[in-house]
Scaffold this active site. Structure first.
Site, PDB file in Angstrom:
ATOM      1  N   HIS A 238       0.803  -1.218   0.000  1.00 22.38           N
ATOM      2  CA  HIS A 238       0.000   0.000   0.000  1.00 22.38           C
ATOM      3  C   HIS A 238       0.839   1.273   0.000  1.00 22.38           C
ATOM      4  CE1 HIS A 238      -3.141  -2.931   0.272  1.00 22.38           C
ATOM      5  NE2 HIS A 238      -3.807  -2.031  -0.412  1.00 22.38           N
ATOM      6  N   ARG A 340     -10.896   3.554  -3.410  1.00 24.36           N
ATOM      7  CA  ARG A 340     -10.671   2.671  -2.255  1.00 24.36           C
ATOM      8  C   ARG A 340     -11.208   3.368  -1.009  1.00 24.36           C
ATOM      9  NH1 ARG A 340      -5.504   1.502  -5.198  1.00 24.36           N
ATOM     10  NH2 ARG A 340      -5.210  -0.751  -5.253  1.00 24.36           N
ATOM     11  N   ARG A 376     -15.548   1.283  -4.439  1.00 24.37           N
ATOM     12  CA  ARG A 376     -15.456  -0.030  -3.810  1.00 24.37           C
ATOM     13  C   ARG A 376     -15.875   0.094  -2.349  1.00 24.37           C
ATOM     14  NH1 ARG A 376      -9.777  -2.963  -3.606  1.00 24.37           N
ATOM     15  NH2 ARG A 376      -9.342  -1.468  -1.953  1.00 24.37           N
ATOM     16  N   GLU A 465     -10.713 -10.841  -7.783  1.00 29.29           N
ATOM     17  CA  GLU A 465      -9.350 -10.903  -7.238  1.00 29.29           C
ATOM     18  C   GLU A 465      -9.097 -12.216  -6.517  1.00 29.29           C
ATOM     19  OE1 GLU A 465      -8.844  -7.498  -4.676  1.00 29.29           O
ATOM     20  OE2 GLU A 465     -10.844  -7.685  -3.832  1.00 29.29           O
ATOM     21  N   ASN A 488      -3.621  -7.228  -8.050  1.00 30.20           N
ATOM     22  CA  ASN A 488      -2.690  -7.296  -6.918  1.00 30.20           C
ATOM     23  C   ASN A 488      -3.011  -8.524  -6.075  1.00 30.20           C
ATOM     24  OD1 ASN A 488      -2.056  -4.765  -7.870  1.00 30.20           O
ATOM     25  ND2 ASN A 488      -3.183  -3.664  -6.299  1.00 30.20           N
ATOM     26  N   ASP A 489      -4.277  -8.634  -5.685  1.00 27.03           N
ATOM     27  CA  ASP A 489      -4.668  -9.794  -4.883  1.00 27.03           C
ATOM     28  C   ASP A 489      -4.755 -11.055  -5.735  1.00 27.03           C
ATOM     29  OD1 ASP A 489      -4.841  -9.093  -2.143  1.00 27.03           O
ATOM     30  OD2 ASP A 489      -6.498  -7.765  -2.646  1.00 27.03           O
ATOM     31  N   ARG A 499       1.431 -10.541  -0.484  1.00 27.23           N
ATOM     32  CA  ARG A 499       1.812  -9.290  -1.142  1.00 27.23           C
ATOM     33  C   ARG A 499       2.537  -8.323  -0.221  1.00 27.23           C
ATOM     34  NH1 ARG A 499      -3.906  -6.309  -2.397  1.00 27.23           N
ATOM     35  NH2 ARG A 499      -2.691  -4.404  -2.625  1.00 27.23           N
ATOM     36  N   CYS A 536      -8.216  -2.966 -12.209  1.00 25.70           N
ATOM     37  CA  CYS A 536      -7.885  -1.825 -11.341  1.00 25.70           C
ATOM     38  C   CYS A 536      -6.687  -2.121 -10.446  1.00 25.70           C
ATOM     39  CB  CYS A 536      -9.097  -1.385 -10.524  1.00 25.70           C
ATOM     40  SG  CYS A 536      -9.705  -2.649  -9.412  1.00 25.70           S
TER      41      CYS A 536
HETATM   42  C1  PEP Z   1      -6.192  -5.426  -6.135  1.00 25.93           C
HETATM   43  O1  PEP Z   1      -6.186  -6.315  -5.290  1.00 25.93           O
HETATM   44  O2  PEP Z   1      -5.652  -5.545  -7.257  1.00 25.93           O
HETATM   45  C2  PEP Z   1      -6.864  -4.146  -5.866  1.00 25.93           C
HETATM   46  C3  PEP Z   1      -7.042  -3.261  -6.820  1.00 25.93           C
HETATM   47  O3  PEP Z   1      -7.250  -3.879  -4.608  1.00 25.93           O
HETATM   48  P1  PEP Z   1      -6.242  -3.562  -3.384  1.00 25.93           P
HETATM   49  O4  PEP Z   1      -4.890  -3.350  -3.933  1.00 25.93           O
HETATM   50  O5  PEP Z   1      -6.783  -2.365  -2.702  1.00 25.93           O
HETATM   51  O6  PEP Z   1      -6.362  -4.805  -2.546  1.00 25.93           O
HETATM   52 MG    MG Z   2      -7.494  -6.278  -3.607  1.00 25.97          MG
END
Ligand code: PEP
Ligand code: MG
Length: 611
Positions: A238, A340, A376, A465, A488-489, A499, A536
């Site tokens: 993050h 977010r 979201r 995700e 990402n997830d 992650r 995203c």
């Molecule tokens: C993701 O997981 O790709 C996502 C966009 O959400 P976050 O990074 O906030 O978990």
């Molecule tokens: Mg995510």
């Protein structure tokens, strides 16, 4: 192509262009002058900055585009008392030292309060009052008399107070983190070591830390922080996400970053991940010139995202609050693909009311009149803990009751959020769409969509995700209006790699062919039920990967606004058929590195020369 992804209002051709394009920021240029650079105006002086430090270039991972140059400000880690600290000889003198340490803490918190605004100022002033609490000094005095050392006495007194605060619950329990912060600072003061956290600094600087908590990153003063370097962290941590959203160039995974002495000037390149310590001024100038050439090439293009043969791919912003929304709203992009919402409440200690939320959401929607804003719902838990939405400790938080699972256990939080979103959507002219995080099954998608519609919000979607949801996207998306791939997830869960662990960056790489296979399956499922599927996750902002994603069937790309111009250029240089070929080449590769190399070799050189 389905309509939902192409109906956003197209910005006028003369809309202001993305200002987050990778140029040296004016503040960085100012810093350059402060740091003794002799050729800030672009000459070729070639002298190293006069710090005595050795010039050295190191490689990290660039996560937020742009270049910056400035002195290092080291963020100190929390300070603990030494083990087996000896008892004090003179308890009265020691008590005076402890008192002075708490006073030092109070004064420094008050000083910092003068540098920030509103809420942060109130928090810092309230924390300074804790440091002046006479009871705390008295409790430390008792520990000194019982034979403990200075630092240990402070720590024990703080822990006694913390236990009392926790048992009182409510407001008091919520102050425990602040109390411990005061304790750690007082321990540092009595030991004569740097206070933990971000120190007070007034000159535009580059912040260096082992890692930064989301709340710490979110509260950084944008006008003074020109760059961020972390020793840990990863592409999708993050810190990386927030830095890109704030338009601050950032590099993560830089070995030995925390040992760079404070005050030494460094040049960072948030695209390549290169960091030069005590750089030659010629390098700074060259970096700045390259960045400005790139910025002018990117500035030639504007408007809606499309391939060279006219296939529309909406270019959208990832944002985390009102300030981001105002900045992104002024840029040449088609709306917001991911708001977010949990980022707004990272430091909130109690659940926000409907009215409080509606006010914030109005502020976010207002800059996007006529454009889409995909919101979201709270993605609390695991890497984004919220104090007011904590279901207690878990063995594996990333696999636990987070995201929509948490909403199912706390429907009150979801309902108040949906109610506030509906009010704000009615009050503004934005095209508001709401999606749920961490959806795994079609039943969950149906449950969420029902609640969204019951609240009068017209469009419901889901994040894709979780690999299970990606593989069954046809069933999941039947229940809603759209899907958005959270790569990402998705990478984290496909590759079983946390992650938050920067050391696992290679596994978390979204170029992993297995991740691309899962994305392909998700897009194929979406196409069979005629639902748009965006991306995203951070991969959407990688210009080469964006081409692959489009080739796999992705219909919109949402990213930090600073990344939009280069993705727009990438699309404009390739046809949809080119993108499909690039996607095939990536999926035919055996490793992530091979996939990237294959795509880089096959992409148009006008793009690859620039990135
Ligand atoms: C993701 O997981 O790709 C996502 C966009 O959400 P976050 O990074 O906030 O978990
Ligand atoms: Mg995510």
């Amino acid at each position: 192509m389905t309509t939902a992804d192409t109906d956003a209002a197209t910005p006028s051709p003369d809309a202001p262009h993305a200002s987050a394009s990778p140029t040296v920021s004016p503040t960085a240029a100012r810093t350059e002058a402060h740091s003794g650079g002799s050729d800030g105006a672009g000459g070729s002086g070639g002298a190293a900055a006069p710090t005595g430090a050795q010039t050295e270039t190191r490689q990290g991972i660039g996560v937020s585009p742009g270049t910056a140059f400035g002195p290092v400000v080291q963020v100190a880690p929390p300070v603990r008392p030494p083990k087996n600290e000896p008892a004090v000889d003179d308890a009265d003198a020691a008590l005076a030292d402890v008192k002075a340490a708490f006073e030092t803490v109070a004064v420094s918190l008050e000083q910092r309060a003068t540098l920030v605004e509103d809420t942060a100022q109130q928090i810092l002033k309230a924390t300074a009052l804790i440091a002046r609490d006479k009871g705390l000094v008295k409790a430390a005095g008792k520990e000194l008399a019982a034979g403990h050392g200075r630092a240990t006495s402070i720590d024990r007194a703080v822990e006694t107070y913390a236990a009392q605060f926790e048992s009182l619950g409510g407001y008091f329990a919520e102050r425990v983190a602040d109390l411990r912060d005061v304790g750690s600072r007082a321990v540092a003061a009595v030991l004569g070591v740097p206070a933990p956290g971000v120190p007070v600094f007034t000159e535009p600087s580059i912040i260096v830390a082992e890692d930064l908590a989301p709340a710490e990153t979110a509260t950084l003063d944008r006008s003074r922080v020109v760059g961020i370097i972390t020793e840990a962290g990863g592409r999708t941590s993050h810190t990386a996400i927030l830095a890109a959203q704030m338009g601050i160039p950032a590099v993560v995974q830089l070995a030995g970053a925390t040992s760079i002495p404070a005050g030494v000037p460094v040049a960072i390149d948030g695209d390549s991940g290169e960091v030069t310590i005590a750089p030659d001024m010629a390098l700074v100038t060259a970096q700045r010139e390259r960045a400005s050439r790139r910025a002018s090439a990117l500035a030639e293009l504007s408007g809606a995202g499309r391939t060279s043969d006219g296939h529309a791919v909406a270019l959208l912003a990832n944002i985390g609050g009102v300030e981001d929304a105002v900045a992104a709203g002024a840029q040449d992009l088609e709306g917001v693909g991911l708001f977010r919402t949990e980022f707004v409440f990272l430091s909130a200690t109690k659940a926000p009311t409907v009215d409080e939320q509606a006010e914030i959401y109005r502020g976010v929607f207002a800059p996007f009149e006529g454009r889409r804003v995909v919101v979201r719902t709270l993605d609390a838990g695991a890497d984004k803990p919220l104090k007011f939405a904590d279901l207690g400790p878990e063995e594996n938080p990333a696999l636990g009751r987070r995201g929509l699972r948490l909403s199912a256990e706390r429907p009150d939080l979801l309902d108040s959020q949906l109610e506030a979103l509906a009010v704000a959507a009615r009050d503004t002219g934005a095209d508001v769409r709401v999606m749920a995080p961490m959806v795994a099954t079609a039943e969950e998608a149906a449950w969420f969509a029902r609640r969204v519609r019951e609240n009068g919000l017209p469009k419901a979607g889901v994040m894709i995700e979780v690999p299970g949801a990606a593989l069954r996207s046809r069933d999941v998306l039947t229940e809603v209006d759209f899907g958005s791939l959270g790569t990402n997830d998705l990478a984290q869960y496909t590759m079983a790699a946390d992650r938050m662990q920067g050391a696992l960056s290679d596994l978390l790489d979204p170029w992993q062919p297995a991740v691309l296979d899962v994305v392909a399956a998700a897009c194929a499922g979406a196409a069979t039920v005629d639902r748009p599927m965006g991306v995203c996750g951070e991969s959407a902002g990688d210009p080469l990967l964006a081409l692959v994603l489009v080739g796999l069937g992705v219909t919109s790309l949402s990213m930090a606004p600073s990344k939009v111009p280069v993705v727009r250029l990438a699309l404009s240089l390739h046809t949809l058929a080119d993108c499909q070929k690039l996607a095939e080449a990536a999926r035919a590769s055996r490793t992530a590195v091979d996939a990237l190399t294959a795509v880089r070799d096959a992409a148009i050189s006008e793009l690859t020369d620039l990135i």
